[in-house]
Design a protein around this motif. Structure first.
Motif: not given
Lengths: 200, 200, 200, 200
Positions: B73-81, B91-92, B95-99, B136-137
């Motif tokens: 699920q965390v990976i999905a958050v990263v990937e959706q960006e 993008c940064f 990513l920060w806000m998404g996570l 990914l990170l």
DNA sequence: AATGAATGAGAATTCATTCAT
DNA sequence: CATGAATGAATTCTCATTCAT
């Protein structure tokens, strides 16, 4: 003499009690709380199982007292930085490096802390406001803001960002997955500083 | 239908299995690994103790699979960006806000992760290099460096700093010990960015 | 003087030994044998744990000696009734009231006795024939039969009936579940007497 | 069928639970509460130690439930005496003999009771007023008084005297220190009766 | 697949007793 | 005599796991 000084409280700690602390720290680091039975602590510390209960009410109490004991050492690191006589920026650098070095050299404590704060044990611990370490840390950043050295961000935020950066880098280098020379380490806290500092 | 899709693998997960995951997550968050017996998971999930063993070899396996499940699920958050079409800085920020938002809304997962990575369980987990999330990170920061957007600091360092900042702020605000409005949150990752960004 | 006389044996008992007896009695009454560790006795008596072992071989011995010590006091109550000079019936009344009053005023002893005789400890004690208290008691009833005052029922039966009536009424009134004034108490032993007496 | 009826409640009791009750009763009789570890109960009952904890929360609960279980049997003895159709005196005789016979034939229960009521366990038990056995017993004597059969002595006193006489004689004969034939037994309760009865 | 009673190894804790001081 | 820290066997209780139904 069968005693030793701890922190600034001059509390003498019996050799056996210290041995129990030491063993618990090492074993918990490696096996976790659950994976460290009292019998293992006893054996490792060279005492009988019952002896532990002379010094500690229960396993839980042992763990919590050990946390406080170790916390004292971290506090000592913070307190030894005499920031009154040097520029704030240098003091920040010293603090970062001081804590980093401490955690880097005391992996047991670092790992024990991380396990502790994320476990149900920590529920029994003082709140952030009553926690001496965080009180000191937050006061440091408070001062930085008031001295117009830092951006106007909540001191708690700055404190947590700084501390978490120290912990994560210490874990990373300690694990051997990253090697940083002193120059690169400087880069890290300099990076943080340049983010937090007020730009005149 | 009695199935559901997880991650991108299209693996159907039985309702019971999902219920076991959910219960374990919640219970571990509150009581820790050790404080969460299988019987408690069974009761909470509304299944028999034996049933858990149809889906998971052992408690350890359940814990580890749950970690992977949550990790997805965390990976999905990263990937959706989708960073290909927007500036790196934005993008940064995303990513920060998404996570941050993910962890903030999924306290169970945050707490479970923290417990997991600091426990002996994590020893059984893939190394950093094989960990998809960190891969990914780190790749993200690698790109930032190559695009001349970030300072020449090891991507791992930047990744760990960023992630630890997200986690620590999410924990802090979730605990209620600090309240940050969206402007202040922006300040935080902007602070990080200004530390990490290459200044032209 | 640091000594004191007990029973008719003129055995001097050290203050500490007496303190240990007293504490054991009180604590066993409240917590039972099992609920009264030696450390608790030591603390309550104001001596070190090791000191108890100067006076008593073991916990079992302490308990048994305490029983004998207390038994002496009950025997003293029986012996002080000089039945030679008064009518048998009056002597029975005196005996009943004497023992009742003693148990009523010495709840610790009563409770301790009841626990003792029903525990495995009592297995180590003298048989009924060798028990001085019961020997005295049975002799009393034997005499009553021979003097044609009592029915021809075995003295043991009469003794046990009498003693159990005393104990049960003492427990009942001591517990506060029943309150008997002196007239009612008289009724009780008069009731017993009228059952046991030979009707001429 | 794997069930059995207890008391009048028709509660089915699992075989294992009954085996545990039986073993506990026998072992406690011989070794006392403290001298009867759960492992011994388990072995004697032919179950695993853990199994006991499926049926009983703790050792204390087991002991208390066993007391209630046994208490039911004594109550059944009292209840089976249908006193409505026979003279009160005969009913008293039946009651006395019924209880005497029960205790005489169930030494385990007698010894267990005596240990129980004099131990700290009994503190957790219902008060006299809420105790069904004593309620029945006292009501019986209450009735005797109202029917003008018994002296005007508190029913509680009469009840305790009667019960204690039964217990003491049952213990005495069971121990082998006294042998009473049926005629002599009759003498005993007749003795009591003549003491308690109102003489017209 | 699902159940949950049963298992038994292992954990925390207690406590009678010893012994160096 | 007195102390009380230290001992370690014994005890209660837990819980991951199995298996007959």
């Amino acid at each position: 003499m069968n005693i030793q000084l701890v922190g600034t409280y001059m509390e003498p700690i019996a050799d056996k009690k210290k041995a129990i602390f030491k063993s618990t720290m090492e074993l918990v680091r490696e096996h976790g709380f659950h994976g460290t039975p009292m019998s293992m602590v006893a054996k490792h510390a060279g005492v009988a199982a019952g002896t532990i209960y002379h010094y500690f009410e229960s396993k839980d109490k042992l763990i919590c007292e050990l946390f406080n004991y170790a916390q004292q050492q971290v506090i000592a690191v913070v307190e030894q930085e005499d920031c009154a006589t040097i520029p704030f920026k240098a003091c920040f650098a010293n603090l970062w490096m001081g804590l980093y070095t401490f955690y880097r050299n005391n992996q047991d404590i670092l790992r024990f802390f991380e396990q502790f704060v994320n476990s149900p044990y920590s529920a029994a611990m003082p709140r952030l406001e009553e926690d001496k370490f965080y009180t000191l840390l937050f006061a440091f950043f408070e001062r930085g803001i008031q001295e117009d050295q830092l951006r106007e961000v909540s001191p708690r935020t700055l404190g947590m960002l700084t501390h978490s950066s120290i912990l994560s880098i210490a874990k990373l280098t300690a694990s051997g997955r990253l090697s940083l020379d002193s120059k690169e380490l400087e880069q890290v806290h300099e990076l943080l500083w340049s983010g937090m500092a007020r730009h005149h």
